[in-house]
Design an enzyme around this catalytic site. Structure first.
Site, PDB file in Angstrom:
ATOM      1  N   GLU A  31      56.336 -29.111   4.325  1.00  0.00           N
ATOM      2  CA  GLU A  31      57.346 -28.326   5.039  1.00  0.00           C
ATOM      3  C   GLU A  31      57.169 -28.445   6.550  1.00  0.00           C
ATOM      4  OE1 GLU A  31      59.986 -27.086   3.968  1.00  0.00           O
ATOM      5  OE2 GLU A  31      59.661 -27.057   1.818  1.00  0.00           O
ATOM      6  N   TYR A 114      60.623 -19.123   7.461  1.00  0.00           N
ATOM      7  CA  TYR A 114      61.065 -20.215   6.592  1.00  0.00           C
ATOM      8  C   TYR A 114      59.892 -20.841   5.843  1.00  0.00           C
ATOM      9  CZ  TYR A 114      62.280 -24.586   4.659  1.00  0.00           C
ATOM     10  OH  TYR A 114      62.375 -25.609   3.751  1.00  0.00           O
ATOM     11  N   ASP A 132      66.788 -22.826   5.033  1.00  0.00           N
ATOM     12  CA  ASP A 132      66.811 -23.991   5.932  1.00  0.00           C
ATOM     13  C   ASP A 132      68.271 -24.385   6.183  1.00  0.00           C
ATOM     14  OD1 ASP A 132      67.698 -25.299   3.672  1.00  0.00           O
ATOM     15  OD2 ASP A 132      66.306 -26.988   3.852  1.00  0.00           O
TER      16      ASP A 132
END
Ligand code: SF4
Length: 350
Positions: A31, A114, A132
């Site tokens: 990520e 996030y 996202d």
């Protein structure tokens, strides 16, 4: 609707390396690498990293300069430095275990809402929508929201949360990410292939791509810069950028922006004197090229130089004299690799 989405995901999910694990370290790393970067670009970097640092403990023991070398070319180097800082925080404050509470996890450097939601939903199934760009686009279309305002983000978040109450949180996040990437594309929504078309508000408008409204990007500034490859026998000078600067922790050549009224060579002489206290003779030009960063671009021209007799480097900045054959031992910004290519080309052409 969730069933249709998950059925579609089972058949169409992208075959990417971090989808084959529930290890929070690997999902977190992916990520971080994926921020502002395409999946295809990330895959080789991710594989190389995991080969060298297969476990979280391996990263705890790594030096930042070695991590930056592996990150070289991926850009946004703060991501790498923050990841390393976060890993060290975990070693010191969390007994070396990645926090499984969002409140603790998101406080780590470079993590935030996030990343903590994505990692914890995928690795341990926690009900945390990971908003996202893809997910926001898909849900803005489903819910027919024109603006990506904080209020609408909250509505999107709560909507996904309702879908998650029957489980499969990680799969729901990943399915929506893939749907946004493969089907509900920014400029072209392939609604005829979409598993949730009958639940989508924007499709009925005939113009789903207009949801959400895209803000026009501001024009980014462009700078003319010069750099010098300063030779002493068969070695040249490189300097380490300070951590707090853009591209901090990477090595570079002395140089900088051309000021109004200066020509390239005058600017380079001044920059080298200011940065490392050297007086140099500027010799032939290596070449010029454009390099685009996220918030600005540069037109860089590089020259071969030699230090004038008796001239010594006087700077607090860490520096080294290296041979061209040693460049693989140091992490440089992408723009500098363009200079190396030009230098190698010159050598080949004699
Ligand atoms: S129906 Fe079309 S606009 Fe709606 S989510 Fe699917 S692809 Fe996107």
């Amino acid at each position: 609707m969730v069933q249709s989405l998950l059925r579609w995901y089972k058949i169409n999910k992208r075959d990417i390396p971090w989808r084959q694990t529930k290890d929070p370290y690997k999902i977190w790393l992916s990520e971080v690498m994926l921020q502002q970067t395409q999946v295809e670009t990330v895959i080789p970097y991710y594989k190389q990293w995991i080969k060298k640092y297969p476990t979280f403990t391996d990263v705890m023991q790594a030096k930042e300069s070695d991590l930056l070398k592996l990150w070289e070319g991926l850009g946004y180097y703060n991501r790498c430095r923050n990841f390393h800082k976060a890993v060290n925080n975990i070693a010191n404050d969390h007994d070396g275990k990645i926090p499984d509470l969002m409140g603790d996890f998101k406080k780590l450097p470079g993590v935030g809402d996030y990343i903590s939601s994505a990692v914890l939903s995928i690795s341990s199934g926690q009900n945390l929508p990971a908003l996202d760009g893809n997910i926001i686009r898909v849900l803005s279309r489903v819910l027919r929201k024109k603006k990506v305002s904080p209020h609408n983000r909250k509505i999107i978040h709560n909507h996904i949360l309702k879908w998650m109450k029957y489980g499969h949180a990680g799969d729901i996040n990943e399915a929506l990410m893939d749907l946004g990437s493969i089907v509900c594309r920014p400029n072209q929504a392939h609604c005829h292939e979409c598993p949730i078309t009958e639940f989508c508000g924007a499709v009925a408008t005939g113009n789903p791509e207009t949801y959400p409204k895209i803000l026009t990007k501001k024009k980014t500034p462009e700078y003319d810069v010069v750099t010098g490859i300063i030779w002493k026998n068969d070695k040249f000078l490189i300097m380490l950028r300070e951590n707090k600067k853009h591209l901090g922790g990477l090595w570079e050549f002395p140089g900088g922006k051309i000021k109004n009224g200066e020509n390239k060579t005058k600017a380079l002489e001044r920059e080298i004197r200011e940065e490392c206290g050297l007086n140099v003779d500027i010799e032939n030009q290596i070449g010029s090229f454009k390099h685009v960063y996220s918030h600005f671009s540069i037109n860089m021209t590089s020259f071969h130089c030699t230090a004038k007799n008796g001239s010594l480097v006087t700077t607090q900045q860490k520096h080294q004299w290296i041979k061209l054959s040693q460049i693989d031992n140091f992490a440089f910004p992408k723009a500098n690799h363009k200079i190396f290519s030009l230098m190698n080309e010159m050598r080949r052409n004699g």
